[in-house]
Design a protein around this motif. Sequence first.
Motif, PDB file in Angstrom:
ATOM      1  N   ARG A  45       0.903  -1.163  -0.270  1.00 36.99           N
ATOM      2  CA  ARG A  45       0.058   0.007   0.033  1.00 36.99           C
ATOM      3  C   ARG A  45       0.844   1.327  -0.163  1.00 36.99           C
ATOM      4  O   ARG A  45       0.194   2.224   0.195  1.00 36.99           O
ATOM      5  N   LYS A  46       2.269   1.122  -0.291  1.00 39.22           N
ATOM      6  CA  LYS A  46       3.059   2.328  -0.268  1.00 39.22           C
ATOM      7  C   LYS A  46       2.861   3.109  -1.607  1.00 39.22           C
ATOM      8  O   LYS A  46       2.510   2.542  -2.640  1.00 39.22           O
ATOM      9  N   LEU A  47       2.624   4.576  -1.596  1.00 40.40           N
ATOM     10  CA  LEU A  47       2.472   5.340  -2.741  1.00 40.40           C
ATOM     11  C   LEU A  47       3.931   5.216  -3.613  1.00 40.40           C
ATOM     12  O   LEU A  47       4.914   4.998  -3.291  1.00 40.40           O
ATOM     13  N   LYS A  48       3.407   5.108  -4.786  1.00 37.27           N
ATOM     14  CA  LYS A  48       4.509   5.214  -5.852  1.00 37.27           C
ATOM     15  C   LYS A  48       4.737   6.479  -6.447  1.00 37.27           C
ATOM     16  O   LYS A  48       3.858   7.022  -7.349  1.00 37.27           O
ATOM     17  N   PRO A  49       5.804   7.311  -5.911  1.00 39.65           N
ATOM     18  CA  PRO A  49       5.871   8.838  -6.382  1.00 39.65           C
ATOM     19  C   PRO A  49       5.598   9.073  -7.860  1.00 39.65           C
ATOM     20  O   PRO A  49       4.922  10.057  -8.202  1.00 39.65           O
ATOM     21  N   LYS A 108       3.753   7.710  -9.953  1.00 39.10           N
ATOM     22  CA  LYS A 108       2.279   7.256 -10.302  1.00 39.10           C
ATOM     23  C   LYS A 108       1.519   7.692  -9.412  1.00 39.10           C
ATOM     24  O   LYS A 108       0.380   7.086  -9.332  1.00 39.10           O
ATOM     25  N   THR A 109       1.755   8.843  -8.735  1.00 41.41           N
ATOM     26  CA  THR A 109       0.814   9.291  -7.618  1.00 41.41           C
ATOM     27  C   THR A 109       0.951  10.822  -7.817  1.00 41.41           C
ATOM     28  O   THR A 109       1.797  11.441  -8.290  1.00 41.41           O
ATOM     29  N   SER A 166       6.381  13.233  -6.673  1.00 37.56           N
ATOM     30  CA  SER A 166       5.051  13.163  -7.144  1.00 37.56           C
ATOM     31  C   SER A 166       4.591  14.522  -7.762  1.00 37.56           C
ATOM     32  O   SER A 166       5.180  15.809  -7.282  1.00 37.56           O
ATOM     33  N   MET A 185       4.788  15.643  -1.113  1.00 31.65           N
ATOM     34  CA  MET A 185       4.533  14.914  -2.386  1.00 31.65           C
ATOM     35  C   MET A 185       5.652  15.237  -3.251  1.00 31.65           C
ATOM     36  O   MET A 185       6.062  14.626  -4.186  1.00 31.65           O
ATOM     37  N   LEU A 189      -1.230  14.536  -6.207  1.00 27.23           N
ATOM     38  CA  LEU A 189      -2.158  15.262  -5.224  1.00 27.23           C
ATOM     39  C   LEU A 189      -2.647  16.207  -5.794  1.00 27.23           C
ATOM     40  O   LEU A 189      -2.366  17.133  -6.615  1.00 27.23           O
TER      41      LEU A 189
END
Length: 76
Positions: free
Chosen positions: A4-8, A10-11, A59, A54, A13
Motif C-alpha cells: 500500500r505504499k505510494l509510488k511517487p 505514479k501518484t 510526485s 509529495m 495530489l
Amino acid sequence: MADRKLKPGKTALIIQDLQNDVIADGGAFASSGAPAHAKKQNIVANREQAAGAMRKAGSIVIHVHYIVEPGAPGLS
C-alpha cells in the motif's frame, strides 16, 4: 496483503476548492460554512505540508482553479 505504499512516479495530489471564494470569510461561498471548517481543520497549513511532502517524494501536485463565468446557469 497488497503493498500500500505510494509510488511517487505514479501518484498525484489534487488540490481543489482552496480558492478565496470557498475558504475565505467574505468569499462567494462563505455562507456554506466552508471558511469556518477550513480554519478548524487547519486546511491551508495541512495542504502546504502535504504538497511539500509529495513534491519532495517526486510526485505531481495539481491545483484545480475553478472559474464561474458571469451569468452561468445554476449559480448565483
